[in-house]
Design a protein around this motif. Structure first.
Motif, short mmCIF file in Angstrom:
data_model
loop_
_atom_site.label_atom_id
_atom_site.label_comp_id
_atom_site.label_asym_id
_atom_site.label_seq_id
_atom_site.Cartn_x
_atom_site.Cartn_y
_atom_site.Cartn_z
N VAL A 159 1.05 -1.26 -0.07
CA VAL A 159 0.10 0.03 0.19
C VAL A 159 1.01 1.32 0.03
CG1 VAL A 159 -1.74 1.30 1.49
CG2 VAL A 159 -1.76 -1.04 1.21
N ALA A 160 0.54 2.26 -0.65
CA ALA A 160 1.61 3.41 -1.01
C ALA A 160 0.30 4.65 -0.66
CB ALA A 160 2.14 3.51 -2.22
N ILE A 161 0.86 5.64 0.22
CA ILE A 161 -0.02 6.81 0.48
C ILE A 161 0.92 7.86 0.23
CG2 ILE A 161 -0.91 7.61 2.42
CD1 ILE A 161 -1.35 5.04 3.84
N ILE A 162 0.25 9.06 -0.43
CA ILE A 162 1.25 10.11 -0.49
C ILE A 162 1.59 10.78 0.80
CG2 ILE A 162 0.97 12.51 -1.54
CD1 ILE A 162 -0.74 11.56 -3.72
N VAL A 163 0.18 11.09 1.73
CA VAL A 163 0.40 11.67 3.08
C VAL A 163 -0.04 10.99 4.08
CG1 VAL A 163 0.06 13.89 4.48
CG2 VAL A 163 0.44 14.17 1.99
N ASP A 164 0.85 10.58 5.08
CA ASP A 164 0.47 9.75 5.95
C ASP A 164 0.01 10.81 7.43
OD1 ASP A 164 0.14 7.68 8.26
OD2 ASP A 164 1.94 7.29 8.55
N ARG A 165 -1.06 10.87 7.79
CA ARG A 165 -1.04 11.85 8.97
C ARG A 165 -0.71 11.46 10.20
NH1 ARG A 165 -5.66 15.16 7.82
NH2 ARG A 165 -6.15 15.34 10.11
N ARG A 166 0.05 10.13 10.34
CA ARG A 166 0.46 9.54 11.46
C ARG A 166 -0.36 9.29 12.66
NH1 ARG A 166 6.86 10.80 12.49
NH2 ARG A 166 7.42 9.96 10.30
N THR A 167 -1.42 8.68 12.17
CA THR A 167 -2.69 8.48 13.11
C THR A 167 -2.91 6.86 13.31
OG1 THR A 167 -4.08 8.89 11.35
CG2 THR A 167 -3.73 10.66 13.02
N GLY A 168 -1.72 6.05 12.84
CA GLY A 168 -1.83 4.66 12.94
C GLY A 168 -2.24 4.00 11.90
N ALA A 169 -2.45 4.75 10.71
CA ALA A 169 -3.10 3.79 9.38
C ALA A 169 -1.88 3.15 8.83
CB ALA A 169 -3.34 5.22 8.36
N LYS A 170 -0.71 3.42 8.85
CA LYS A 170 0.42 2.52 8.44
C LYS A 170 0.61 1.29 9.18
CE LYS A 170 5.46 2.21 7.97
NZ LYS A 170 6.61 2.54 7.93
N GLU A 171 0.45 1.36 10.58
CA GLU A 171 0.66 0.24 11.28
C GLU A 171 -0.76 -0.54 11.21
OE1 GLU A 171 3.05 3.32 12.58
OE2 GLU A 171 0.94 3.21 12.33
N ARG A 172 -1.86 -0.21 11.12
CA ARG A 172 -3.15 -0.82 11.02
C ARG A 172 -3.10 -1.50 9.44
NH1 ARG A 172 -9.37 1.17 9.95
NH2 ARG A 172 -10.17 -1.00 10.24
N ILE A 173 -2.76 -0.89 8.56
CA ILE A 173 -2.83 -1.64 7.21
C ILE A 173 -1.39 -2.70 7.21
CG2 ILE A 173 -1.78 -1.23 4.75
CD1 ILE A 173 -3.21 1.59 5.20
N GLN A 174 -0.54 -2.51 7.64
CA GLN A 174 0.33 -3.63 7.68
C GLN A 174 0.35 -4.81 8.50
OE1 GLN A 174 4.79 -1.19 6.75
NE2 GLN A 174 4.18 -1.63 8.95
N GLU A 175 -0.30 -4.71 9.72
CA GLU A 175 -1.14 -5.79 10.71
C GLU A 175 -2.01 -6.44 9.84
OE1 GLU A 175 -3.12 -5.77 14.84
OE2 GLU A 175 -1.28 -4.86 14.84
N THR A 176 -3.02 -5.76 9.52
CA THR A 176 -4.39 -6.11 8.86
C THR A 176 -4.13 -6.86 7.42
OG1 THR A 176 -5.62 -4.76 10.07
CG2 THR A 176 -6.64 -5.80 8.42
N ALA A 177 -3.42 -6.17 6.56
CA ALA A 177 -3.39 -6.55 5.14
C ALA A 177 -1.93 -7.43 5.05
CB ALA A 177 -3.23 -5.76 4.36
N GLY A 178 -1.09 -7.40 6.15
CA GLY A 178 0.24 -8.13 5.90
C GLY A 178 1.25 -7.78 4.75
N VAL A 179 0.91 -6.65 4.49
CA VAL A 179 2.10 -6.07 3.30
C VAL A 179 2.66 -4.73 3.74
CG1 VAL A 179 0.54 -6.89 1.39
CG2 VAL A 179 0.03 -4.55 2.21
N PRO A 180 3.72 -4.33 3.30
CA PRO A 180 4.45 -2.93 3.61
C PRO A 180 3.42 -1.95 3.14
CG PRO A 180 5.44 -4.08 1.86
CD PRO A 180 4.60 -4.99 2.02
N CYS A 181 3.44 -0.85 4.28
CA CYS A 181 2.75 0.26 3.84
C CYS A 181 3.65 1.36 4.01
CB CYS A 181 1.76 0.65 4.87
SG CYS A 181 0.73 2.17 4.67
#
Length: 193
Positions: A159-181
């Motif tokens: 998963v690739a995001i332009i702007v990460d708000r630093r509110t836990g999205a990256k960690e949730r995506i990596q944990e749930t989807a099992g892919v790098p964010c």
């Protein structure tokens, strides 16, 4: 004056994109985000991803970020509508480099008519795909896209995001989807609290 984007080095493209995000997309004031969370600012990245100059930098920066991370993929896209211009920008940037990368669009829900698809565009079954997002707070939109793509037979590799708000999205995506964010910018790089 027009810019020859093929001659713009990555550091310049990244800095120009950062500046355009700050100048065009950051809106100050109380807003309710798609996640339902209230914030003191909104990053309206459609003002960037649909901008004649900024969209070119979006494609360059995001493609380079994925390449630097060693992510190999055949197609790119995500949940409509925020992801649509991001996927197209990456597709065009790859094409400018002689690479064949398709784009796709993930609907919020499967159609009940026509072909009944949730994922539109060239077939994704059996292909390595990257889910993109303009910005993410909880990761919900990206995860909805991941689930739809997996049901369609795609192999989601990142998963690739332009702007990460630093509110836990990256960690949730990596944990749930099992892919790098991956993300190109954080709110801190944009001077946001």
């Amino acid at each position: 004056m027009t810019t020859d984007f093929s001659t713009v080095d990555l550091a310049t493209a990244r800095e120009r994109l950062r500046r355009l995000i700050i100048d065009l997309a950051v809106v100050r004031g109380k807003v309710t985000l798609a996640s339902g969370i209230e914030a003191d600012y909104y990053v309206d990245l459609r003002r960037v991803t649909l901008h004649h100059e900024a969209s070119r930098y979006v494609g360059q920066v995001m493609l380079a970020m994925l390449d630097e991370a060693g992510i190999s993929f055949d197609a790119v896209g995500g949940l409509t509508m925020g992801a649509d211009p991001v996927g197209h920008a990456i597709m065009y940037a790859a094409g400018d480099r002689g690479r064949a990368v398709d784009a796709f669009v993930v609907r919020k829900a499967q159609k009940s008519y026509g072909m009944g698809r949730q994922v539109e565009g060239p077939p994704v079954a059996g292909r390595d795909v990257v889910v993109v997002e303009d910005t993410s707070t909880t990761g919900g939109s990206a995860l909805t896209a991941v689930e739809a793509l997996q049901r369609a037979g795609a192999n989601v590799v990142a998963v690739a995001i332009i702007v990460d708000r630093r509110t836990g999205a990256k960690e949730r995506i990596q944990e749930t989807a099992g892919v790098p964010c991956l993300y190109a910018f954080t709110k801190d790089e944009l001077g946001l609290d």
